[in-house]
Design a protein around this motif. Structure first.
Motif, mmCIF file in Angstrom:
data_model
loop_
_atom_site.group_PDB
_atom_site.id
_atom_site.type_symbol
_atom_site.label_atom_id
_atom_site.label_comp_id
_atom_site.label_asym_id
_atom_site.label_seq_id
_atom_site.Cartn_x
_atom_site.Cartn_y
_atom_site.Cartn_z
ATOM 1 N N MET A 1 -8.440 8.498 -6.161
ATOM 2 C CA MET A 1 -7.525 9.390 -5.437
ATOM 3 C C MET A 1 -8.213 10.730 -5.186
ATOM 4 O O MET A 1 -8.906 11.256 -6.050
ATOM 5 C CB MET A 1 -6.240 9.600 -6.255
ATOM 6 C CG MET A 1 -5.124 10.293 -5.491
ATOM 7 S SD MET A 1 -3.700 10.786 -6.515
ATOM 8 C CE MET A 1 -3.025 9.194 -6.971
ATOM 9 N N LEU A 6 -3.649 14.667 -4.687
ATOM 10 C CA LEU A 6 -2.836 14.811 -5.900
ATOM 11 C C LEU A 6 -2.171 16.180 -5.949
ATOM 12 O O LEU A 6 -0.972 16.298 -6.219
ATOM 13 C CB LEU A 6 -3.699 14.595 -7.156
ATOM 14 C CG LEU A 6 -2.968 14.762 -8.488
ATOM 15 C CD1 LEU A 6 -1.895 13.680 -8.669
ATOM 16 C CD2 LEU A 6 -3.945 14.721 -9.668
ATOM 17 N N THR A 23 -2.354 4.964 0.578
ATOM 18 C CA THR A 23 -3.701 4.577 0.137
ATOM 19 C C THR A 23 -4.158 3.366 0.939
ATOM 20 O O THR A 23 -3.445 2.366 1.025
ATOM 21 C CB THR A 23 -3.697 4.227 -1.364
ATOM 22 O OG1 THR A 23 -3.153 5.326 -2.101
ATOM 23 C CG2 THR A 23 -5.112 3.942 -1.866
ATOM 24 N N ASP A 24 -5.337 3.461 1.530
ATOM 25 C CA ASP A 24 -5.947 2.314 2.200
ATOM 26 C C ASP A 24 -6.597 1.472 1.113
ATOM 27 O O ASP A 24 -7.590 1.888 0.495
ATOM 28 C CB ASP A 24 -6.979 2.822 3.209
ATOM 29 C CG ASP A 24 -7.591 1.693 4.028
ATOM 30 O OD1 ASP A 24 -7.724 0.568 3.487
ATOM 31 O OD2 ASP A 24 -7.949 1.933 5.198
ATOM 32 N N LEU A 25 -6.030 0.298 0.861
ATOM 33 C CA LEU A 25 -6.527 -0.511 -0.260
ATOM 34 C C LEU A 25 -7.892 -1.127 0.063
ATOM 35 O O LEU A 25 -8.559 -1.666 -0.811
ATOM 36 C CB LEU A 25 -5.508 -1.597 -0.640
ATOM 37 C CG LEU A 25 -4.187 -1.075 -1.234
ATOM 38 C CD1 LEU A 25 -3.227 -2.231 -1.523
ATOM 39 C CD2 LEU A 25 -4.421 -0.261 -2.503
ATOM 40 N N GLY A 28 -10.054 2.611 -0.241
ATOM 41 C CA GLY A 28 -9.635 3.513 -1.310
ATOM 42 C C GLY A 28 -9.287 4.924 -0.848
ATOM 43 O O GLY A 28 -8.943 5.774 -1.660
ATOM 44 N N SER A 56 8.630 1.844 -2.657
ATOM 45 C CA SER A 56 7.188 1.789 -2.506
ATOM 46 C C SER A 56 6.767 0.351 -2.231
ATOM 47 O O SER A 56 7.460 -0.587 -2.624
ATOM 48 C CB SER A 56 6.520 2.280 -3.796
ATOM 49 O OG SER A 56 6.934 3.595 -4.087
ATOM 50 N N THR A 58 3.442 -2.466 -0.255
ATOM 51 C CA THR A 58 2.225 -2.687 0.514
ATOM 52 C C THR A 58 2.591 -3.068 1.948
ATOM 53 O O THR A 58 3.518 -3.849 2.148
ATOM 54 C CB THR A 58 1.434 -3.847 -0.125
ATOM 55 O OG1 THR A 58 1.299 -3.577 -1.517
ATOM 56 C CG2 THR A 58 0.054 -3.974 0.472
ATOM 57 N N PHE A 67 -1.113 0.885 0.758
ATOM 58 C CA PHE A 67 -0.058 1.001 -0.243
ATOM 59 C C PHE A 67 0.668 2.321 -0.028
ATOM 60 O O PHE A 67 0.034 3.374 0.063
ATOM 61 C CB PHE A 67 -0.627 0.928 -1.661
ATOM 62 C CG PHE A 67 0.440 1.074 -2.715
ATOM 63 C CD1 PHE A 67 1.440 0.118 -2.842
ATOM 64 C CD2 PHE A 67 0.473 2.179 -3.563
ATOM 65 C CE1 PHE A 67 2.448 0.257 -3.787
ATOM 66 C CE2 PHE A 67 1.472 2.316 -4.515
ATOM 67 C CZ PHE A 67 2.455 1.353 -4.624
ATOM 68 N N ASN A 69 3.208 4.819 -1.645
ATOM 69 C CA ASN A 69 3.948 5.189 -2.844
ATOM 70 C C ASN A 69 4.918 6.305 -2.481
ATOM 71 O O ASN A 69 4.508 7.419 -2.148
ATOM 72 C CB ASN A 69 2.989 5.618 -3.959
ATOM 73 C CG ASN A 69 3.615 5.425 -5.326
ATOM 74 O OD1 ASN A 69 4.819 5.206 -5.439
ATOM 75 N ND2 ASN A 69 2.814 5.517 -6.373
ATOM 76 N N HIS A 71 7.713 9.062 -2.978
ATOM 77 C CA HIS A 71 8.221 10.000 -3.991
ATOM 78 C C HIS A 71 9.398 10.775 -3.397
ATOM 79 O O HIS A 71 9.196 11.671 -2.582
ATOM 80 C CB HIS A 71 7.124 10.971 -4.427
ATOM 81 C CG HIS A 71 5.964 10.304 -5.102
ATOM 82 N ND1 HIS A 71 5.891 10.151 -6.462
ATOM 83 C CD2 HIS A 71 4.868 9.708 -4.595
ATOM 84 C CE1 HIS A 71 4.772 9.513 -6.766
ATOM 85 N NE2 HIS A 71 4.131 9.221 -5.663
ATOM 86 N N TYR B 103 -3.508 -1.342 -9.239
ATOM 87 C CA TYR B 103 -4.668 -0.738 -8.579
ATOM 88 C C TYR B 103 -5.166 0.396 -9.469
ATOM 89 O O TYR B 103 -4.400 1.282 -9.855
ATOM 90 C CB TYR B 103 -4.221 -0.210 -7.212
ATOM 91 C CG TYR B 103 -5.295 0.399 -6.348
ATOM 92 C CD1 TYR B 103 -6.267 -0.404 -5.753
ATOM 93 C CD2 TYR B 103 -5.330 1.766 -6.096
ATOM 94 C CE1 TYR B 103 -7.243 0.145 -4.932
ATOM 95 C CE2 TYR B 103 -6.294 2.320 -5.274
ATOM 96 C CZ TYR B 103 -7.257 1.502 -4.688
ATOM 97 O OH TYR B 103 -8.213 2.058 -3.874
ATOM 98 N N GLU B 105 -8.000 3.420 -9.877
ATOM 99 C CA GLU B 105 -8.975 4.222 -9.114
ATOM 100 C C GLU B 105 -9.332 5.480 -9.890
ATOM 101 O O GLU B 105 -8.598 5.894 -10.799
ATOM 102 C CB GLU B 105 -8.372 4.599 -7.754
ATOM 103 C CG GLU B 105 -7.139 5.478 -7.907
ATOM 104 C CD GLU B 105 -6.395 5.757 -6.609
ATOM 105 O OE1 GLU B 105 -7.049 6.015 -5.600
ATOM 106 O OE2 GLU B 105 -5.146 5.732 -6.634
ATOM 107 N N ARG B 106 -10.449 6.066 -9.511
ATOM 108 C CA ARG B 106 -10.862 7.309 -10.158
ATOM 109 C C ARG B 106 -10.307 8.480 -9.362
ATOM 110 O O ARG B 106 -10.240 8.427 -8.136
ATOM 111 C CB ARG B 106 -12.395 7.389 -10.211
ATOM 112 C CG ARG B 106 -12.896 8.558 -11.054
ATOM 113 C CD ARG B 106 -14.378 8.445 -11.323
ATOM 114 N NE ARG B 106 -15.159 8.765 -10.127
ATOM 115 C CZ ARG B 106 -16.485 8.700 -10.093
ATOM 116 N NH1 ARG B 106 -17.155 8.320 -11.169
ATOM 117 N NH2 ARG B 106 -17.140 9.002 -8.990
#
Lengths: 235, 108
Positions: A1, A6, A23-25, A28, A56, A58, A67, A69, A71, B103, B105-106
């Motif tokens: 991320m 964030l 998020t593009d799976l 990333g 949330s 896919t 994905f 998510n 909030h 999933y 991830e860092r």
């Protein structure tokens, strides 16, 4: 991320704004979409649907898997009236996961002794709600039986698009309320969204039982907010 | 009075980042059948295997924390799947009978 994502997401959540972390799976990469931001194409439709439902999940759009998510701000219950029902409703709502805010200009009612640990403003709704504005993730319960106190709060709630507006009082009391709000040039559509008599019809008698009826009605409004009928319900 | 809230993983992730710690974020992206935590739930993990939040009722957190160490090492996100159909997953114990996709991830 992305650390920037964030920080942006946390900042929006702090401001009680709805946001989606996208998020593009495949690669990333991610970005934050605030409610109201324009997103084009198939992805835009999925984003709009996710904001409405709060769910949330896919989605595949333009050959890529994303994905989303979602909030949404925690729901807040604003009670106009530091009355007996509020004393019971406040801890119940908190257990269910609501932030609670009580407003009543009558200092004899709005005393910290009667409402320990509650966010309590002993002032007129116009003042308290100017400082802490209502938004679509707020429920408003008008409980004073006093039109001088309740009506201005109801009007603010209608303007803010609160997901629930309920008003205590009999059918007769509500008929008078409708007359006043109509005279104040509020639309019939807006007035019709006010739940009165307040609470689900479960034959509630005591203040605690009325609080249960109100809270159940608020949860119903929250969970059916802008989405398709729930499983097992007719359209 | 605010709602009774559990510690917020994303807020904690930001504060860990501020302290200069390496952070991995695990997110439930799909669930099938009975799954203890909804889609979107987070578990965050640092390089010393400290963690906050949850992606299951405590069933697969150990496996996710172990995987997070590799994610922090090489920076490549991973998709993990746990469920009763998977022998290893059964061992780590998603015994509720559901399946979940996580999933990892860092951060940064």
């Amino acid at each position: 991320m992305d650390p920037y994502s964030l920080k942006k997401l946390n900042a929006l959540r702090k401001e009680r704004r709805a946001a989606i972390l996208l998020t593009d799976l495949g690669d990333g990469r991610d970005r934050v979409i605030a409610e109201g931001d324009a997103v084009a194409g198939a992805l835009g439709e999925a984003v709009a649907k996710a904001f409405r439902s709060g769910k949330s999940g896919t989605v595949v759009a333009d050959g890529r898997t994303f994905f989303l998510n979602v909030h949404l701000p925690p729901p807040r219950l604003v009670m106009i009236g530091a009355v007996h029902i509020s004393q019971v409703l406040a801890p119940m709502a908190r257990l269910v996961g609501f932030d609670v805010h009580i407003v009543d200009p009558r200092t004899a009612f709005a005393s910290p002794e009667r409402f320990p640990e509650v966010r309590l403003d002993a002032e007129w709704p116009e003042d308290a709600l100017a400082r802490t504005p209502l938004d679509p993730y707020c429920a408003l319960a008008a409980l004073t039986h006093d039109s001088k106190i309740d009506d201005p709060a109801i009007r603010r709630a209608l303007d803010a698009g609160c997901f629930y507006i309920g008003a205590l009082g009999s059918r007769k009391t509500h008929a008078k309320r409708i007359e006043r709000l109509t005279a104040a040039s509020l639309s019939q559509t807006a007035i019709d969204t006010i739940r009165a008599p307040i609470g689900l019809p479960i034959g509630a008698a005591s203040p605690a039982e009325i609080a249960v009826a109100i809270l159940a009605e608020i949860i119903d409004a929250l969970r059916s907010r802008g989405i398709e009928p729930r499983k097992g319900e007719a359209a | 009075m605010t709602a009774i809230q559990t510690r917020d993983p994303l807020q904690i992730a930001e504060s860990w980042m501020g302290e200069g710690r390496d952070v991995a974020i695990a997110t439930v992206v799909e669930t099938w059948g009975s799954a203890p935590r909804p889609v979107g739930s987070h578990l965050i993990i640092d390089a010393d295997s400290h963690f906050e939040g949850s992606v299951s009722g405590g069933c697969v957190e150990g496996a996710v924390v172990a995987e997070a160490a590799d994610v922090l090492e090489d920076g490549k996100p991973r998709m993990l799947e746990f469920g009763v159909a998977d022998e290893t997953a059964w061992e780590v114990g998603l015994s509720c009978g559901g399946r979940i996709k996580v999933y990892v991830e860092r951060l940064g």
